[in-house]
Write a protein that holds these residues in place. Structure first.
Motif, mmCIF file in Angstrom:
data_model
loop_
_atom_site.group_PDB
_atom_site.id
_atom_site.type_symbol
_atom_site.label_atom_id
_atom_site.label_comp_id
_atom_site.label_asym_id
_atom_site.label_seq_id
_atom_site.Cartn_x
_atom_site.Cartn_y
_atom_site.Cartn_z
ATOM 1 N N ALA A 24 0.834 -1.207 0.000
ATOM 2 C CA ALA A 24 0.000 0.000 0.000
ATOM 3 C C ALA A 24 0.863 1.250 0.000
ATOM 4 O O ALA A 24 1.971 1.263 0.548
ATOM 5 C CB ALA A 24 -0.917 0.001 1.216
ATOM 6 N N SER A 25 0.333 2.311 -0.582
ATOM 7 C CA SER A 25 1.093 3.551 -0.716
ATOM 8 C C SER A 25 1.082 4.387 0.555
ATOM 9 O O SER A 25 1.828 5.367 0.664
ATOM 10 C CB SER A 25 0.510 4.379 -1.869
ATOM 11 O OG SER A 25 -0.855 4.682 -1.616
ATOM 12 N N ARG A 26 0.235 4.022 1.493
ATOM 13 C CA ARG A 26 0.175 4.760 2.750
ATOM 14 C C ARG A 26 -0.217 3.809 3.870
ATOM 15 O O ARG A 26 -0.479 2.639 3.641
ATOM 16 C CB ARG A 26 -0.816 5.918 2.658
ATOM 17 C CG ARG A 26 -2.265 5.493 2.450
ATOM 18 C CD ARG A 26 -3.215 6.641 2.722
ATOM 19 N NE ARG A 26 -4.613 6.311 2.539
ATOM 20 C CZ ARG A 26 -5.369 5.697 3.434
ATOM 21 N NH1 ARG A 26 -4.847 5.292 4.582
ATOM 22 N NH2 ARG A 26 -6.657 5.489 3.202
ATOM 23 N N ASN A 27 -0.293 4.347 5.064
ATOM 24 C CA ASN A 27 -0.662 3.534 6.212
ATOM 25 C C ASN A 27 -2.039 2.898 6.033
ATOM 26 O O ASN A 27 -2.977 3.560 5.590
ATOM 27 C CB ASN A 27 -0.667 4.382 7.477
ATOM 28 C CG ASN A 27 0.728 4.791 7.883
ATOM 29 O OD1 ASN A 27 1.690 4.116 7.569
ATOM 30 N ND2 ASN A 27 0.835 5.902 8.582
ATOM 31 N N ILE A 28 -2.126 1.639 6.376
ATOM 32 C CA ILE A 28 -3.410 0.947 6.277
ATOM 33 C C ILE A 28 -3.959 0.576 7.641
ATOM 34 O O ILE A 28 -4.986 -0.077 7.741
ATOM 35 C CB ILE A 28 -3.291 -0.334 5.417
ATOM 36 C CG1 ILE A 28 -2.299 -1.323 6.045
ATOM 37 C CG2 ILE A 28 -2.908 -0.001 3.991
ATOM 38 C CD1 ILE A 28 -2.317 -2.706 5.374
ATOM 39 N N PHE A 29 -3.302 1.027 8.704
ATOM 40 C CA PHE A 29 -3.721 0.583 10.033
ATOM 41 C C PHE A 29 -5.137 1.029 10.346
ATOM 42 O O PHE A 29 -5.831 0.417 11.147
ATOM 43 C CB PHE A 29 -2.740 1.098 11.097
ATOM 44 C CG PHE A 29 -2.795 2.578 11.322
ATOM 45 C CD1 PHE A 29 -2.023 3.431 10.561
ATOM 46 C CD2 PHE A 29 -3.626 3.122 12.294
ATOM 47 C CE1 PHE A 29 -2.056 4.793 10.763
ATOM 48 C CE2 PHE A 29 -3.667 4.484 12.507
ATOM 49 C CZ PHE A 29 -2.887 5.328 11.738
ATOM 50 N N GLY A 54 -7.740 -5.878 13.087
ATOM 51 C CA GLY A 54 -7.354 -6.667 14.240
ATOM 52 C C GLY A 54 -6.923 -8.078 13.910
ATOM 53 O O GLY A 54 -6.542 -8.854 14.799
ATOM 54 N N GLY A 55 -7.007 -8.445 12.627
ATOM 55 C CA GLY A 55 -6.521 -9.749 12.215
ATOM 56 C C GLY A 55 -7.572 -10.828 12.063
ATOM 57 O O GLY A 55 -7.241 -11.992 11.828
ATOM 58 N N ARG A 71 -1.975 -9.513 7.397
ATOM 59 C CA ARG A 71 -1.631 -8.115 7.137
ATOM 60 C C ARG A 71 -0.595 -7.668 8.145
ATOM 61 O O ARG A 71 -0.570 -8.125 9.294
ATOM 62 C CB ARG A 71 -2.865 -7.212 7.184
ATOM 63 C CG ARG A 71 -3.534 -7.116 8.532
ATOM 64 C CD ARG A 71 -4.888 -6.401 8.430
ATOM 65 N NE ARG A 71 -4.752 -4.966 8.256
ATOM 66 C CZ ARG A 71 -5.779 -4.154 7.998
ATOM 67 N NH1 ARG A 71 -6.999 -4.654 7.857
ATOM 68 N NH2 ARG A 71 -5.595 -2.854 7.872
ATOM 69 N N ASP A 72 0.256 -6.761 7.687
ATOM 70 C CA ASP A 72 1.268 -6.158 8.546
ATOM 71 C C ASP A 72 1.051 -4.652 8.476
ATOM 72 O O ASP A 72 1.501 -3.996 7.534
ATOM 73 C CB ASP A 72 2.677 -6.552 8.082
ATOM 74 C CG ASP A 72 3.756 -6.100 9.036
ATOM 75 O OD1 ASP A 72 3.571 -5.073 9.723
ATOM 76 O OD2 ASP A 72 4.810 -6.757 9.080
ATOM 77 N N VAL A 78 -0.443 -6.515 2.771
ATOM 78 C CA VAL A 78 -1.441 -7.555 2.965
ATOM 79 C C VAL A 78 -1.007 -8.744 2.116
ATOM 80 O O VAL A 78 -0.719 -8.570 0.931
ATOM 81 C CB VAL A 78 -2.845 -7.096 2.551
ATOM 82 C CG1 VAL A 78 -3.863 -8.189 2.841
ATOM 83 C CG2 VAL A 78 -3.230 -5.806 3.267
ATOM 84 N N ASN A 79 -0.939 -9.909 2.703
ATOM 85 C CA ASN A 79 -0.435 -11.075 2.006
ATOM 86 C C ASN A 79 -1.492 -12.170 1.897
ATOM 87 O O ASN A 79 -2.426 -12.232 2.702
ATOM 88 C CB ASN A 79 0.789 -11.636 2.739
ATOM 89 C CG ASN A 79 1.904 -10.629 2.847
ATOM 90 O OD1 ASN A 79 2.307 -10.046 1.846
ATOM 91 N ND2 ASN A 79 2.397 -10.409 4.051
#
Length: 114
Positions: A24-29, A54-55, A71-72, A78-79
């Motif tokens: 991703a180009s930016r934070n995905i949190f 949250g997973g 996801r990390d 995201v894998n």
């Protein structure tokens, strides 16, 4: 709007494995749901797996027990780990938010064939 780039596809024999990655180009949190989708030739795009911030993960029935999404948030990735691949898994795979936005990346081709 977040830009997403998929990678990791390829040609694999039935029963093989592949690991797809989405950067991703930016934070995905702060994006609650991220998903992996696929589109096979002549078919509509479908959701394969989704994961919350949250997973918590959910899967299409056709891939349960074979695919695993992760996801990390720190790395903005995201894998999708795909095991025991079948010919019917052949498709272009995309990542997107869930529900999907109108902005799709180029995807990554997965071909399962002997």
């Amino acid at each position: 709007q977040v830009q997403l780039v998929e990678s990791g596809g390829g040609l694999v024999q039935p029963g093989g494995s592949l690991r797809l990655s989405c950067a991703a180009s930016r934070n995905i949190f702060n994006i609650n749901h991220m998903g992996w989708y696929r589109q096979a030739p002549g078919k509509q795009r479908e959701l394969v797996a989704a994961i919350t911030s949250g997973g918590f993960a959910t899967y299409a029935d056709s891939v349960k027990g074979r695919f695993s999404i992760s996801r990390d948030n720190a790395k903005n990735t995201v894998n999708l780990q795909m095991n025991n691949l079948k010919p019917e898994d052949t498709a272009v795979y995309y990542c997107n938010v869930y529900p999907a936005s109108a902005s799709w990346g180029q995807g990554t081709q997965v071909t399962v064939s002997s």
